[in-house]
Scaffold this motif. Structure first.
Motif, PDB file in Angstrom:
ATOM      1  N   SER A 192     -15.513 -12.430 -31.748  1.00  0.00           N
ATOM      2  CA  SER A 192     -16.051 -12.380 -30.389  1.00  0.00           C
ATOM      3  C   SER A 192     -16.350 -10.946 -29.992  1.00  0.00           C
ATOM      4  O   SER A 192     -15.640 -10.010 -30.385  1.00  0.00           O
ATOM      5  CB  SER A 192     -15.048 -12.981 -29.393  1.00  0.00           C
ATOM      6  OG  SER A 192     -15.582 -12.951 -28.079  1.00  0.00           O
ATOM      7  N   THR A 193     -17.424 -10.776 -29.221  1.00  0.00           N
ATOM      8  CA  THR A 193     -17.709  -9.527 -28.527  1.00  0.00           C
ATOM      9  C   THR A 193     -18.238  -9.895 -27.146  1.00  0.00           C
ATOM     10  O   THR A 193     -18.766 -10.997 -26.951  1.00  0.00           O
ATOM     11  CB  THR A 193     -18.707  -8.650 -29.291  1.00  0.00           C
ATOM     12  OG1 THR A 193     -18.747  -7.354 -28.693  1.00  0.00           O
ATOM     13  CG2 THR A 193     -20.108  -9.239 -29.261  1.00  0.00           C
ATOM     14  N   ARG A 239     -18.671 -15.710 -30.856  1.00  0.00           N
ATOM     15  CA  ARG A 239     -18.739 -16.155 -29.457  1.00  0.00           C
ATOM     16  C   ARG A 239     -18.841 -14.921 -28.559  1.00  0.00           C
ATOM     17  O   ARG A 239     -18.317 -13.857 -28.878  1.00  0.00           O
ATOM     18  CB  ARG A 239     -17.499 -16.958 -29.075  1.00  0.00           C
ATOM     19  CG  ARG A 239     -17.334 -18.291 -29.794  1.00  0.00           C
ATOM     20  CD  ARG A 239     -18.355 -19.342 -29.336  1.00  0.00           C
ATOM     21  NE  ARG A 239     -19.610 -19.231 -30.072  1.00  0.00           N
ATOM     22  CZ  ARG A 239     -20.745 -19.840 -29.710  1.00  0.00           C
ATOM     23  NH1 ARG A 239     -20.771 -20.545 -28.592  1.00  0.00           N
ATOM     24  NH2 ARG A 239     -21.822 -19.709 -30.442  1.00  0.00           N
ATOM     25  N   TYR A 240     -19.481 -15.104 -27.396  1.00  0.00           N
ATOM     26  CA  TYR A 240     -19.757 -13.988 -26.511  1.00  0.00           C
ATOM     27  C   TYR A 240     -19.217 -14.234 -25.097  1.00  0.00           C
ATOM     28  O   TYR A 240     -18.940 -15.363 -24.697  1.00  0.00           O
ATOM     29  CB  TYR A 240     -21.268 -13.744 -26.427  1.00  0.00           C
ATOM     30  CG  TYR A 240     -21.936 -13.488 -27.749  1.00  0.00           C
ATOM     31  CD1 TYR A 240     -21.719 -12.296 -28.424  1.00  0.00           C
ATOM     32  CD2 TYR A 240     -22.766 -14.449 -28.338  1.00  0.00           C
ATOM     33  CE1 TYR A 240     -22.330 -12.050 -29.654  1.00  0.00           C
ATOM     34  CE2 TYR A 240     -23.378 -14.207 -29.560  1.00  0.00           C
ATOM     35  CZ  TYR A 240     -23.154 -13.008 -30.216  1.00  0.00           C
ATOM     36  OH  TYR A 240     -23.751 -12.768 -31.422  1.00  0.00           O
ATOM     37  N   GLY A 241     -19.101 -13.132 -24.347  1.00  0.00           N
ATOM     38  CA  GLY A 241     -18.884 -13.206 -22.900  1.00  0.00           C
ATOM     39  C   GLY A 241     -17.453 -13.356 -22.438  1.00  0.00           C
ATOM     40  O   GLY A 241     -17.222 -13.717 -21.281  1.00  0.00           O
ATOM     41  N   LEU A 242     -16.468 -13.064 -23.285  1.00  0.00           N
ATOM     42  CA  LEU A 242     -15.083 -13.348 -22.907  1.00  0.00           C
ATOM     43  C   LEU A 242     -14.303 -12.151 -22.388  1.00  0.00           C
ATOM     44  O   LEU A 242     -13.174 -12.318 -21.926  1.00  0.00           O
ATOM     45  CB  LEU A 242     -14.336 -13.953 -24.106  1.00  0.00           C
ATOM     46  CG  LEU A 242     -14.910 -15.265 -24.646  1.00  0.00           C
ATOM     47  CD1 LEU A 242     -14.053 -15.765 -25.807  1.00  0.00           C
ATOM     48  CD2 LEU A 242     -15.016 -16.316 -23.551  1.00  0.00           C
ATOM     49  N   ASP A 243     -14.866 -10.922 -22.468  1.00  0.00           N
ATOM     50  CA  ASP A 243     -14.157  -9.748 -21.975  1.00  0.00           C
ATOM     51  C   ASP A 243     -12.755  -9.674 -22.599  1.00  0.00           C
ATOM     52  O   ASP A 243     -12.586  -9.947 -23.778  1.00  0.00           O
ATOM     53  CB  ASP A 243     -14.111  -9.762 -20.442  1.00  0.00           C
ATOM     54  CG  ASP A 243     -15.496  -9.725 -19.814  1.00  0.00           C
ATOM     55  OD1 ASP A 243     -16.156  -8.677 -19.945  1.00  0.00           O
ATOM     56  OD2 ASP A 243     -15.915 -10.731 -19.226  1.00  0.00           O
ATOM     57  N   ALA A 244     -11.731  -9.343 -21.781  1.00  0.00           N
ATOM     58  CA  ALA A 244     -10.364  -9.204 -22.314  1.00  0.00           C
ATOM     59  C   ALA A 244      -9.797 -10.518 -22.820  1.00  0.00           C
ATOM     60  O   ALA A 244      -8.872 -10.527 -23.641  1.00  0.00           O
ATOM     61  CB  ALA A 244      -9.447  -8.623 -21.240  1.00  0.00           C
ATOM     62  N   MET A 245     -10.347 -11.619 -22.355  1.00  0.00           N
ATOM     63  CA  MET A 245      -9.861 -12.916 -22.815  1.00  0.00           C
ATOM     64  C   MET A 245     -10.003 -13.065 -24.320  1.00  0.00           C
ATOM     65  O   MET A 245      -9.167 -13.706 -24.976  1.00  0.00           O
ATOM     66  CB  MET A 245     -10.613 -14.033 -22.096  1.00  0.00           C
ATOM     67  CG  MET A 245     -10.187 -15.434 -22.474  1.00  0.00           C
ATOM     68  SD  MET A 245     -11.123 -16.659 -21.522  1.00  0.00           S
ATOM     69  CE  MET A 245     -10.675 -18.157 -22.399  1.00  0.00           C
TER      70      MET A 245
END
Length: 250
Positions: A149-150, A175-181
């Motif tokens: 993920s990034t 996968r994208y868009g998760l920030d610190a998650m």
């Protein structure tokens, strides 16, 4: 106890955010770009700072919104009251409250709190817990099997973009868009590798302990442990991290 204190920090931040008008959004960037901050960011940091001041008055505090208190102390708290503000203002659940504890230059504790999911990771004294239960990374050792993920591929430019394309070509899933998650999910074993560039200390200080104490490995894109350049990789194992570094560097 420090571990219990992280819980208290998360609780006061959540309470402050719930009581704040979340529709007020300002732009911190003066160069025409969009770097949002909300009153909820500021309220959460004020609440955490107040609790630290009351409980550990000799510790320094370095917050994203209000800067330093007692800069130069050996032990300090690094606060990012809302990491993923863009997700927050869009009503997405991936934003987090981050708090890291640094003692004599070492990341000794961290909290990744995901209020919308009611999930709280705390890394301290060699263990990472999710809502009190011990968690571990997946232990994945191969890029060919890695879930990656990034936050946003459009944040990569030039050599960084070329490097990430090399990494992406060697993994089966991104996968994208998760920030610190995403980094939290590395610690819980659901994602095998998370990476971002352009991170500031407030973005990664909380992540380090959570990933390392879950059995993961965290370092930079060059294969070292200096994160100050902002290029950060969190991996389920050191072997996977080394393979990612090799891919990024061609």
């Amino acid at each position: 106890m420090i571990r219990d204190f992280f819980d208290r920090l998360g609780d006061v931040a959540r309470a402050a955010i719930e009581l704040t008008d979340t529709d007020s959004v300002d732009n911190k960037d003066e160069d025409g770009l969009f770097d949002p901050v909300t009153e909820a960011d500021r309220a959460a940091e004020r609440a955490m700072r107040a609790l630290i001041e009351k409980t550990y008055p000799e510790d320094a505090i370095w917050g994203e919104e209000y800067g330093w208190t007692r800069e130069g102390a050996a032990r300090y708290w690094s606060l990012d009251p809302i990491d993923g503000t863009r997700a927050f203002i869009c009503g997405l659940p991936s934003w987090a409250v981050l708090a890291g504890l640094i003692d004599d230059g070492n990341h000794v504790g961290g909290m990744i709190d995901l209020p919308d999911l009611d999930e709280r990771l705390i890394g301290f004294e060699g263990e990472t817990t999710l809502n009190g239960a011990i968690v571990e990374t997946s232990g994945c050792r191969s890029l060919a099997e890695a879930r990656v993920s990034t936050t946003d591929p459009h944040l990569f430019e030039g050599a960084h973009l070329d490097a990430f394309d090399r990494l992406r070509a060697q993994v089966p899933l991104v996968r994208y868009g998760l920030d610190a998650m995403a980094f939290a999910r590395v610690a819980t074993g659901d994602i095998d590798l998370a990476t971002d560039v352009g991170l500031k200390p407030h973005d990664y200080d909380a992540l380090v302990a959570c990933v390392r104490f879950a059995g993961g490995y965290i370092g930079n894109w060059s294969g070292g442990d200096d994160l100050s350049g902002g290029d950060v990789i969190a991996a389920a194992s050191e072997s996977l991290y080394r393979q990612a570094v090799d891919a990024l560097n061609g």
